[in-house]
Write a protein that holds these residues in place. Structure first.
Motif, short mmCIF file in Angstrom:
data_model
loop_
_atom_site.label_atom_id
_atom_site.label_comp_id
_atom_site.label_asym_id
_atom_site.label_seq_id
_atom_site.Cartn_x
_atom_site.Cartn_y
_atom_site.Cartn_z
N SER A 46 0.82 -1.21 0.00
CA SER A 46 0.00 0.00 0.00
C SER A 46 0.87 1.27 0.00
CB SER A 46 -0.95 -0.06 1.20
OG SER A 46 -2.06 0.77 0.98
N ALA A 99 -0.52 -4.11 -3.60
CA ALA A 99 -1.78 -3.94 -2.84
C ALA A 99 -1.95 -2.48 -2.44
CB ALA A 99 -1.81 -4.88 -1.63
N MET A 100 -1.97 -1.61 -3.45
CA MET A 100 -1.93 -0.17 -3.17
C MET A 100 -3.30 0.50 -3.23
SD MET A 100 1.68 0.87 -4.97
CE MET A 100 1.07 1.04 -6.62
N THR A 101 -4.34 -0.26 -3.00
CA THR A 101 -5.68 0.33 -3.05
C THR A 101 -5.94 1.23 -1.85
OG1 THR A 101 -6.30 -1.84 -3.91
CG2 THR A 101 -8.10 -0.30 -3.42
N GLY A 102 -6.36 2.44 -2.11
CA GLY A 102 -6.67 3.37 -1.01
C GLY A 102 -8.03 3.05 -0.40
N TRP A 103 -8.12 3.09 0.90
CA TRP A 103 -9.39 2.80 1.57
C TRP A 103 -9.44 3.49 2.92
CZ3 TRP A 103 -9.60 -0.26 6.16
CH2 TRP A 103 -8.37 -0.81 6.54
N GLN A 142 -14.65 1.23 7.28
CA GLN A 142 -15.00 -0.19 7.20
C GLN A 142 -14.72 -0.73 5.81
OE1 GLN A 142 -16.33 -2.39 9.73
NE2 GLN A 142 -15.34 -0.75 10.87
N LEU A 143 -13.49 -0.73 5.42
CA LEU A 143 -13.03 -1.25 4.13
C LEU A 143 -13.72 -0.55 2.95
CD1 LEU A 143 -12.73 -5.10 4.77
CD2 LEU A 143 -11.34 -3.24 5.63
N GLN A 144 -13.92 0.75 3.09
CA GLN A 144 -14.53 1.52 2.00
C GLN A 144 -13.44 2.00 1.05
OE1 GLN A 144 -17.92 1.67 1.96
NE2 GLN A 144 -17.76 0.49 3.85
N ALA A 145 -13.59 1.66 -0.22
CA ALA A 145 -12.59 2.05 -1.20
C ALA A 145 -12.67 3.54 -1.51
CB ALA A 145 -12.80 1.25 -2.49
N GLN A 178 -3.34 -1.16 -7.81
CA GLN A 178 -4.30 -0.26 -7.15
C GLN A 178 -5.73 -0.74 -7.29
OE1 GLN A 178 -2.73 3.38 -9.19
NE2 GLN A 178 -2.83 4.22 -7.12
N HIS A 179 -6.01 -1.45 -8.35
CA HIS A 179 -7.38 -1.85 -8.64
C HIS A 179 -7.39 -3.20 -9.35
CE1 HIS A 179 -11.36 -0.06 -8.29
NE2 HIS A 179 -10.74 0.98 -7.77
#
Lengths: 482, 419
Positions: free
Chosen positions: B181, B203-207, B210-213, B246-247
């Motif tokens: 990340s 695994a660079m997805t921003g969130w 409660q695990l909201q993207a 990221q996605h």
């Protein structure tokens, strides 16, 4: 007095009696010991003071000593929470377990032929993440280092029983995906060998049961052997780990990160990372065939001489109850001894230590270190792991009891205390002492009992609340209610 | 108020005032030969260190028994034996320079970035380390990353320090243990990346929550930030790969057999598929090396040295051997470790201190104004500690306890005191 308070008073009374009785019972063995004519240890206290003592007895909470001031001595017990460090002054006493260990090690060393391979054997059994945790494994490795081990055999045999004391084991799909414990322990087998040891020993895993989170641990090394009934796996559940919480892409991201960690451990051990996917993801399809004696893998299913290792677990591919109870499922991969050997994950199969040493090709030049009882396991390792297991069970029980006692400390009437303020102050003092006791236990066993330090933090706040209650009462007493 | 009560309050006020003496004032009192122990609460004590053990210090201040200080209370020790009062300890040590500037040898140091991005892994200690690295004649910095990510807002400061300051002063390479990340996004700043065998990156997805993207403009902002950071490290051709981190996006690649050139595709058409679009990508060391994202894999610093020496010639590592640490530890690296320890310690107690502060305020609110003194003094003590924590790392309690909140609390205390 409320009924609860009366019950609490009784409990407290019993606890108090038990506490009073304990030193008397404990002092019996101490009397049998011959006191050294000089102090053997130096204790650094949290006050900054250092004292010279002979250690008579230790437990999780206290160190019972003979305190030396010049040529005079007297018995003195210190709480662990008062102590920063204990330093040994000489090797002339057998008063503490540590010293005892070193002396035995020295004895053992004398008997070892010069060209022998010094083998240290430890068995990791019990509950993974409870009995098997970083501290006892690290302590056992420290001892192996003291003994200059050339080879360390780590037998993996975590508790996979349905009920303690019975033979029935859990099913593979009852395992839990968990990698944090393995990840916290694995540096002991990898980077710490490089940083702590002068000559890096060879670490060999010997798998009887490495199930659930324990399954990842042996894979950090290339040298793995199985017992004939050995099993490694039961760790499906990476997919869907977060259930339906939040957005799918975030769940995917977190799963991807976890997969990165566990694949990394297997790659470092020289194993094919696709096996990790097959172990942890039910939807992952993997086939293999043997080419020139080595396994070759193919993601997906293929005709011909490819052998299906895991299917996608969907529809009619889903493992049936018949398969599952017989350990014949293939939704997720669990190794038995044969399959592990076939896929070069295991280098051989051995049911006894002698067989294992033979498989390793070192049976004729091996000396098993510190194995006075000749049970095929280094005594020090057993001691370290047992001490931790016993300690943590006791700590867990004690924590429950202390929690109850904290909640139910009774305000007992006192003489010359017309407004009850002394009694309340005493009760608060008692609560704070109990809280300090809990914190002391958490300091020692926090990695299992309070890994995020949340309980300790709550207790600190609770202590503050109690102090504030006392302050408010003091204010009111001095100046009347405001 | 009785006279002795007034006296007690004055003594207490003095006691509270003494620790708050400014550092300069204390330094001015330093006698030649005195050591200065700087405490984490801001105080500076002078005297002679008469004993040390495992980080514990006994300081003889000339009155009574030596004062015992535990490591958690000590921020820094300035040893002035034989030195002028107030002399900069770093310049003293510089005089003892024990290295020779050999143009044929590259002096290298490993700097570790670990923990949560924005907390333990932050721009501040990295910036602090630059003069230390220069002082030790370091030319090549190995930036070893082990982090599961953290605050997005720290990525840019970290990238800026690495790009604008480290790259200007040193040759900089990354050595990936675990970069997930925000840690991976940070490491993208660096041109040359090596992995450890167990290393992983992605695994660079921003969130949040409660695990909201992340979505909308926030998401676009992160994409753009990544594009800019990738450009800093000449990694524009890896953007399809980075997007797949990221996605859930497809990414594959081909390797031209003749030239070795690697081409990425945002489809699964390439020979080697890294992501089928159903997952978020995290690269392992083998994938990273195969697709050219990493320049090599090294389990130990000696292995890394062997790889690096092919391009920079002979390397000499700066630092000392420390038991339990598998590479030489330079002063700059020691600073990173101490910073992380401090943040760890404070982080574990931050919420506790905030709660304790709030309790004191509530207690003060619950009693008459003339009885609030003790509660308010303790509240001020906790508030001062919160401020110190924020000074160590502004990201402590960033979403709740910011400067505005502190100002509000100071006003609340004043109000409560006035009644």
């Amino acid at each position: 007095m409320t009924r609860l308070a009366k019950a609490a008073a009784l409990t407290l009374g019993v606890a108090g009696l038990a506490l009073t009785a304990a030193p008397a019972a404990a002092s019996a063995p101490a009397l049998e010991m011959s006191f050294a004519a000089e102090p053997t240890h130096e204790i650094l206290l949290t006050t900054g003071q250092t004292v010279k003592v002979e250690i008579v007895k230790e437990n999780d909470n206290e160190v019972e000593t003979v305190l030396w001031v010049g040529t005079m001595s007297a018995k003195k017990t210190y709480q662990r929470s008062e102590i920063i460090s204990i330093t040994e002054l000489s090797q002339t006493t057998d008063a503490s377990a540590k010293v005892e260990t070193y002396q035995r090690a020295a004895d053992v060393d004398d008997q070892i032929p010069e060209n022998a391979l010094r083998v240290y054997v430890m068995e990791l059994n019990g509950r993974f993440g409870w009995d098997i945790s970083k501290t006892p494994v690290s302590d056992a490795f420290d001892e192996a280092r003291e003994l200059n081990a050339d080879v360390i055999i780590v037998k993996c045999n975590n508790n996979w029983k349905q009920l303690d004391g019975f033979e029935d084991e859990m099913y593979d799909d009852q395992g839990r995906f968990e990698y944090r414990t393995a990840e916290s322990i694995q540096p002991i087998f990898t980077s710490e060998l490089r940083s702590k040891w002068e000559k890096e020993p060879k670490v060999v895993f010997w798998v009887e049961r490495a199930m659930s989170g324990m399954a990842f641990l042996p894979l950090v090394k290339p040298d793995i052997y199985f017992t004939s009934d050995g099993r490694l796996g039961g760790v499906e559940g990476l997919e869907g780990f977060y259930g339906s919480t939040g957005d799918e892409v975030v769940r995917d991201k977190l799963e991807s990160a976890m997969e990165g960690h566990i694949k990394g451990m297997a790659i470092a051990g020289g194993h094919d990372s696709r096996l990790i996917e097959a172990m942890t993801k039910k939807s992952y399809v993997l086939s293999y065939r043997i080419e020139n004696g080595k396994p070759v893998y193919l993601e997906g299913e293929a005709p011909g001489d490819w052998i299906l290792l895991t299917d996608d677990g969907e529809g009619e591919n889903a493992d049936t109850d018949y398969d599952i109870v017989r350990n014949q499922g293939n939704d997720a991969l669990t190794f038995d001894a044969d399959l592990a050997f076939k896929l070069n994950v295991s280098k051989g199969t051995a049911d006894t230590l002698d067989d294992l040493l033979f498989e390793m090709g070192i049976e004729d030049r091996t000396y098993v270190l510190d194995d006075k009882d000749e049970d095929g396991q280094s005594d020090g390792a057993r001691r370290e792991l047992d001490r931790w297991s016993t300690g943590i069970v006791r700590a867990d029980q004690k924590l429950r009891r202390l929690q109850y006692e904290i909640d139910n400390v009774e305000v007992r009437p006192m003489r010359n205390d017309p407004d009850g303020s002394k009694a309340r102050a005493a009760a608060r003092g008692q609560q704070k002492r109990l809280i300090n006791e809990v914190i002391s236990l958490l300091n020692k066993y926090g990695e299992v009992l309070d890994p995020g330090e949340q309980i300790r933090s709550q207790l600190e706040v609770m202590k503050q609340q109690i102090e504030n209650q006392q302050r408010i009462e003091n204010l009111n007493r001095r100046r009347g209610p405001g | 108020m009785k006279q002795n009560s007034i006296l007690a309050v004055m003594v207490l006020a003095l006691a509270m005032f003494i620790p708050a003496l400014p550092a300069q004032a204390n330094l001015a009192l330093v006698e030649p030969g005195d050591d200065v122990v700087k405490l984490t609460d801001g105080r500076e004590l002078t005297g002679k260190i008469v004993r040390e053990k495992d980080g514990y210090v006994w300081l003889d201040m000339g009155v009574g028994q030596p004062l015992f200080l535990s490591p958690d209370k000590i921020k820094e020790i300035v040893r002035n034996s034989g030195a002028e009062a107030g002399e900069d300890p770093i310049s003293l040590e510089a005089e003892e320079k024990a290295w020779v500037d050999d143009p044929n040898v590259t002096r290298a140091a490993i700097i570790t970035a670990e923990g949560m991005v924005g907390m333990q892994m932050a721009s501040k200690p990295l910036r602090d380390a630059i003069p230390m690295l220069k002082e030790e004649g370091v030319e090549l910095v190995v930036f070893k990353v082990k982090s599961g990510g953290g605050f997005l807002l720290e990525i840019q400061p970290l990238s800026d320090v690495l790009h604008n300051e480290y790259k200007q002063n040193f040759q900089l390479v990354a050595w990936i243990d675990s970069a997930i990340s925000a840690a991976a996004m940070t490491a993208l700043t660096i041109d040359e990346i090596y992995f450890m065998p167990h290393g992983h990156f992605g695994a660079m997805t921003g969130w949040s929550g409660q695990l909201q993207a992340m979505s909308g403009r926030g998401l676009e902002d992160v994409y753009y930030k990544m594009e800019k950071i990738s450009t800093r490290s000449q990694r524009a051709e890896y953007i399809p790969l980075i997007k797949a981190m990221q996605h859930n996006r497809m990414v594959s690649y081909d390797i031209d057999e003749a030239t070795g050139e690697i081409n990425f595709y945002e489809t699964t058409a390439g020979e080697f598929v890294l992501n089928d679009g159903e997952h978020v990508l995290t690269l392992d060391s083998q994938q990273a090396e195969h697709c050219g994202f990493s320049q090599g894999t090294a389990a130990t610093y000696e292995e890394l040295q062997a790889i690096l020496e092919q391009s920079v010639g002979e390397i000499e590592w700066v630092g000392e051997k420390v038991e339990g640490i598998p590479y030489p530890v330079s002063k700059a690296e020691m600073h990173q470790r101490e910073y992380r320890e401090e943040v760890d310690y404070q982080d574990a107690r931050f919420q506790e201190v905030v709660v304790k502060y709030q309790m004191e305020i509530q207690n003060a609110q619950g009693v008459a104004v003339e009885r609030r003194g003790g509660f308010l003094r303790r509240a001020e003590g906790y508030l001062a500690r919160i401020k110190r924590m924020i000074k160590i790392n502004p990201n402590f309690g960033i979403f709740t306890v910011n400067e505005e909140w502190i100002r509000q609390q100071e006003e609340i205390i004043r109000e409560l005191r006035r009644g």
